[in-house]
Design a protein around this motif. Sequence first.
Motif, PDB file in Angstrom:
ATOM      1  N   PRO A 112      39.111  36.675  36.129  1.00  0.00           N
ATOM      2  CA  PRO A 112      38.936  37.861  36.969  1.00  0.00           C
ATOM      3  C   PRO A 112      39.768  37.840  38.250  1.00  0.00           C
ATOM      4  O   PRO A 112      40.002  36.783  38.834  1.00  0.00           O
ATOM      5  N   THR A 113      40.215  39.007  38.653  1.00  0.00           N
ATOM      6  CA  THR A 113      40.823  39.219  39.963  1.00  0.00           C
ATOM      7  C   THR A 113      39.915  40.160  40.740  1.00  0.00           C
ATOM      8  O   THR A 113      39.064  40.847  40.155  1.00  0.00           O
ATOM      9  N   VAL A 114      40.087  40.203  42.051  1.00  0.00           N
ATOM     10  CA  VAL A 114      39.240  41.064  42.877  1.00  0.00           C
ATOM     11  C   VAL A 114      39.353  42.515  42.426  1.00  0.00           C
ATOM     12  O   VAL A 114      38.347  43.211  42.255  1.00  0.00           O
ATOM     13  N   ASP A 115      40.576  42.989  42.224  1.00  0.00           N
ATOM     14  CA  ASP A 115      40.788  44.386  41.842  1.00  0.00           C
ATOM     15  C   ASP A 115      40.202  44.693  40.466  1.00  0.00           C
ATOM     16  O   ASP A 115      39.600  45.752  40.255  1.00  0.00           O
ATOM     17  N   ALA A 116      40.388  43.769  39.525  1.00  0.00           N
ATOM     18  CA  ALA A 116      39.881  43.998  38.173  1.00  0.00           C
ATOM     19  C   ALA A 116      38.354  44.052  38.163  1.00  0.00           C
ATOM     20  O   ALA A 116      37.752  44.875  37.464  1.00  0.00           O
ATOM     21  N   VAL A 117      37.715  43.175  38.950  1.00  0.00           N
ATOM     22  CA  VAL A 117      36.253  43.172  39.021  1.00  0.00           C
ATOM     23  C   VAL A 117      35.753  44.465  39.655  1.00  0.00           C
ATOM     24  O   VAL A 117      34.811  45.093  39.157  1.00  0.00           O
ATOM     25  N   ALA A 118      36.380  44.874  40.756  1.00  0.00           N
ATOM     26  CA  ALA A 118      35.962  46.095  41.441  1.00  0.00           C
ATOM     27  C   ALA A 118      36.105  47.316  40.530  1.00  0.00           C
ATOM     28  O   ALA A 118      35.227  48.194  40.494  1.00  0.00           O
ATOM     29  N   GLU A 119      37.193  47.369  39.780  1.00  0.00           N
ATOM     30  CA  GLU A 119      37.403  48.493  38.873  1.00  0.00           C
ATOM     31  C   GLU A 119      36.359  48.513  37.759  1.00  0.00           C
ATOM     32  O   GLU A 119      35.824  49.564  37.408  1.00  0.00           O
ATOM     33  N   ARG A 120      36.053  47.343  37.214  1.00  0.00           N
ATOM     34  CA  ARG A 120      35.058  47.280  36.146  1.00  0.00           C
ATOM     35  C   ARG A 120      33.669  47.690  36.659  1.00  0.00           C
ATOM     36  O   ARG A 120      32.938  48.397  35.960  1.00  0.00           O
ATOM     37  N   LEU A 121      33.337  47.262  37.873  1.00  0.00           N
ATOM     38  CA  LEU A 121      32.055  47.648  38.460  1.00  0.00           C
ATOM     39  C   LEU A 121      31.964  49.161  38.629  1.00  0.00           C
ATOM     40  O   LEU A 121      30.909  49.761  38.408  1.00  0.00           O
TER      41      LEU A 121
END
Length: 283
Positions: free
Chosen positions: A239-248
Motif C-alpha cells: 500500500p501507498t498513502v494515496d492508494a489507501v486513501a483512494e480505496r477508502l
Amino acid sequence: MFRRTGRTGSARSAEALRLVKVSKTYGADESAVTALDGVTLSLRAGSFTAVMGPSGSGKSTLLQCAAGLDRPDSGIVVVDGEEMTGGSEAELTKFRRQRIGFVFQQYNLLPTLTVAQNTTLPLKLARRRIDRDKARAILTQVGLGDRIGHRPDQLSGGQCQRVAIARALVTEPSVIFADEPTGALDTRSARDVLRLLQETVRVHGRTVVMVTHDPVAASYADSVLFLADGRIAGHLEAPTVDAVAERLAHLGDAVAGVRSDTQTDTQTDTQTDTHSDTMPLGV
C-alpha cells in the motif's frame, strides 16, 4: 481444550492467523447490531497487515475476536495453528499470554512500575521465568536502554508506546495485535512507532495486525484489509498513502458490489437446490 490444526511439536505455523466465517452480533431483536458478518481470512506468518474501514465497520471487533479478547457467536479462529474454540476462560487467558501480544492506543502501562517492570509484567503474570538481560536487550532495541528505571510519567507518549511494544515482544508471541497504536502520538513519534512495528516483523519474525484509520500508518504495512458493514470489502498489497486513501473513498461502492454478488449467489443457490434431485453426483 484448544485443538491443533496440522501443527507438530513447538514449530510455528506458516499461517499466523485464520478466521473462517466469523460472525459477532451485539444486542438482540430490533436493537441487534451485526459487527462481523461471516468474515473469512488468512494471514501468513511474518506479515504486517493493517485493518481499515469507517467507524462501525467491525475493525475493533475483528481484532478482539481474533485475539481472543471476545468470543465470536459463530465461526472458527485459528492462531499459530491452534483453534481457539471450546476452551475455558482460564485456558484462553493462558493461550493469549503465550502466543499473543498487544499494543493499545493508550499504552496501558502501570504508573507505579518502572519501564523494565512494565516490560516484564506479562512474564510475571504468566508465572514464567523473567530474563532481565533479554528484557534489557529488547528495551535497548526500541531505544529505551537508558530509560529502564524510569516510570511512565517520566516518558513521552512515543516512549510509552515503545515500552508497550517491548512488553509485547518479551513473551515471543506469534501474533501482535495493535489497536490504533499511533492515535495518541505526534507525527514524529508515530513514524518511529510504525518503524518499530516493521522491525518487529522483519527482525523478530513476528506477525503484526494493526487496526488504524490513518492511510499514512497503513502504508507502513505489507498489505491492507478493508472492512465495511462487518464484511471484508477489499484488499491492497504494497500500500501507498494515496492508494489507501483512494480505496477508502470508494469503500461504499465495494460493499454495494459485495451485496449484489451475495444476492446473486443466494438466488443461484436457491435455483440449484430446487433442481438438485436431477443433478448427477459430483457436479
